[in-house]
Enzyme design. Structure first.
Site, PDB file in Angstrom:
ATOM      1  CE1 TYR A 179      -3.432   2.784   0.411  1.00  0.00           C
ATOM      2  CE2 TYR A 179      -2.167   3.454   2.340  1.00  0.00           C
ATOM      3  CZ  TYR A 179      -3.148   3.702   1.407  1.00  0.00           C
ATOM      4  OH  TYR A 179      -3.838   4.897   1.453  1.00  0.00           O
ATOM      5  CB  THR A 228     -13.595   7.075   4.487  1.00  0.00           C
ATOM      6  OG1 THR A 228     -12.367   6.323   4.381  1.00  0.00           O
ATOM      7  CG2 THR A 228     -13.273   8.567   4.461  1.00  0.00           C
ATOM      8  CG  PHE A 234      -8.715   3.658   4.084  1.00  0.00           C
ATOM      9  CD1 PHE A 234      -8.119   3.776   2.844  1.00  0.00           C
ATOM     10  CD2 PHE A 234      -7.931   3.238   5.149  1.00  0.00           C
ATOM     11  CE1 PHE A 234      -6.776   3.479   2.659  1.00  0.00           C
ATOM     12  CE2 PHE A 234      -6.584   2.931   4.982  1.00  0.00           C
ATOM     13  CZ  PHE A 234      -6.011   3.057   3.740  1.00  0.00           C
TER      14      PHE A 234
END
Length: 252
Positions: A151, A186, A188
Site C-alpha cells: 500500500y 471513511t 477505508f
C-alpha cells in the site's frame, strides 16, 4: 462559464464529499465509481444544483475507463478539473505473508487506475492549454509503516507520478497537485480489514480523525486559487496524529 470536474471514487468518502462541495459552488460534475446505485442517489441529490453525469466503471478496467470517458456527451466533454481520488488498501500483513491478490488490487487501483483516467483526460486539457489535476495520495506516500509495504509503495508511486505530471504538463498551462491525508474516517479501514467492522472502528477510536468534508474543503481550496497559483503538495493530518504510527489515542 461554469467549470466541469470529473471525480473518481465518488460513491463514498472523500469523493462523495468533494462532489457535494463542488456542486454547492456551481461546478458541474462527472461522478465515477463502481457502485452505480450510490452514484444515482448522489446524482439525484445534486442535480438540483448543477448538471451531473454518471460514469459507472472500475478504474482498474482500462477498456471501460477509456470507453466511458470517450462516451461523455458534448456538455461534459471539456473537463477543467480532474480529481484522481479512487484508491484502496487491502490487508495489513508483513510482506512475507501478503496476499498477492491484495497486492494486485492496490497496484491496479491506486497506480494503474490513476494513470488510465489521467491518460484519457489529459489530451483535452493540453488542447485547451488549461486544466487542474488533483491526485489524492496519503501520508503513506511520504513514509513506510509496519505491514504497510505494498500500500505504501502504491502511494509512493502516486507521489512520484504527481511530481512527474507537474514537470511534464506545466508548460501546457495545466496545474497538478497532490493532497496527502492522514487518518480520515471513511470506509477505508473496513475495506482494508475486509468487512471486519469492529476492527475498522478501532482505527478511529480515542481521538478525532479527519472527515471526508475536511479533505473536500482542502481540495476545493486548491482548485479555487487564482490561475497562477498551484498547490503542488500538501500533507494533512488530524491534530492527534504525528505520523502513520504515532497517534495520541485516549482510550478508556
Amino acid at each position: 462559464m461554469r467549470k466541469t470536474a470529473l471525480i473518481t471514487g465518488a460513491s463514498s468518502g472523500i469523493g462523495r464529499a468533494t462532489a457535494r462541495l463542488f456542486a454547492s459552488q456551481g461546478i458541474d460534475i462527472i461522478i465515477c465509481g463502481r457502485r452505480k446505485e450510490r452514484l444515482q442517489e448522489l446524482q439525484q441529490e445534486l442535480s438540483t444544483q448543477v448538471d451531473v453525469h454518471i460514469l459507472a466503471f472500475d478504474v482498474r478496467d482500462k477498456a471501460m475507463v477509456f470507453k466511458g470517458i470517450a462516451s461523455l456527451p458534448e456538455q461534459f466533454s471539456n473537463i477543467d478539473i480532474l480529481i484522481n481520488n479512487a484508491g484502496n488498501a487491502h490487508g495489513l500483513s508483513p510482506i512475507d505473508q501478503g496476499d498477492v491478490e491484495d497486492w494486485e488490487a492496490m497496484i491496479d487501483i491506486n497506480v494503474k487506475g490513476l494513470l488510465y483516467v489521467s491518460k484519457a483526460i489529459i489530451p483535452s486539457m493540453i488542447a485547451n492549454k488549461a486544466g487542474h489535476i488533483i491526485n489524492i495520495g496519503s501520508t503513506a506516500a511520504k513514509e513506510v509503516y509496519p505491514n504497510g509495504n505494498v500500500y505504501c509503495a502504491s502511494k509512493h508511486a502516486v507521489d512520484a507520478l504527481n511530481q512527474a505530471m507537474r514537470i511534464d504538463l506545466h508548460h501546457h498551462g495545466i496545474r497538478v497537485g497532490a493532497i496527502h491525508p492522514g487518518l480520515v474516517e471513511t470506509e477505508f479501514s473496513e475495506v482494508r480489514f475486509k468487512g471486519d467492522t469492529e476492527k475498522a472502528e478501532k482505527v478511529y477510536q480515542g481521538y478525532t480523525p479527519l472527515t471526508p468534508e475536511d479533505i473536500a474543503d482542502i481540495i476545493y481550496f486548491a482548485v479555487s486559487r487564482p490561475a497562477h497559483v498551484n498547490i503542488a503538495d500538501l500533507i494533512v493530518m488530524p491534530r492527534d496524529q504525528a505520523s502513520s504510527t504515532i497517534v495520541n489515542k485516549k482510550l478508556s
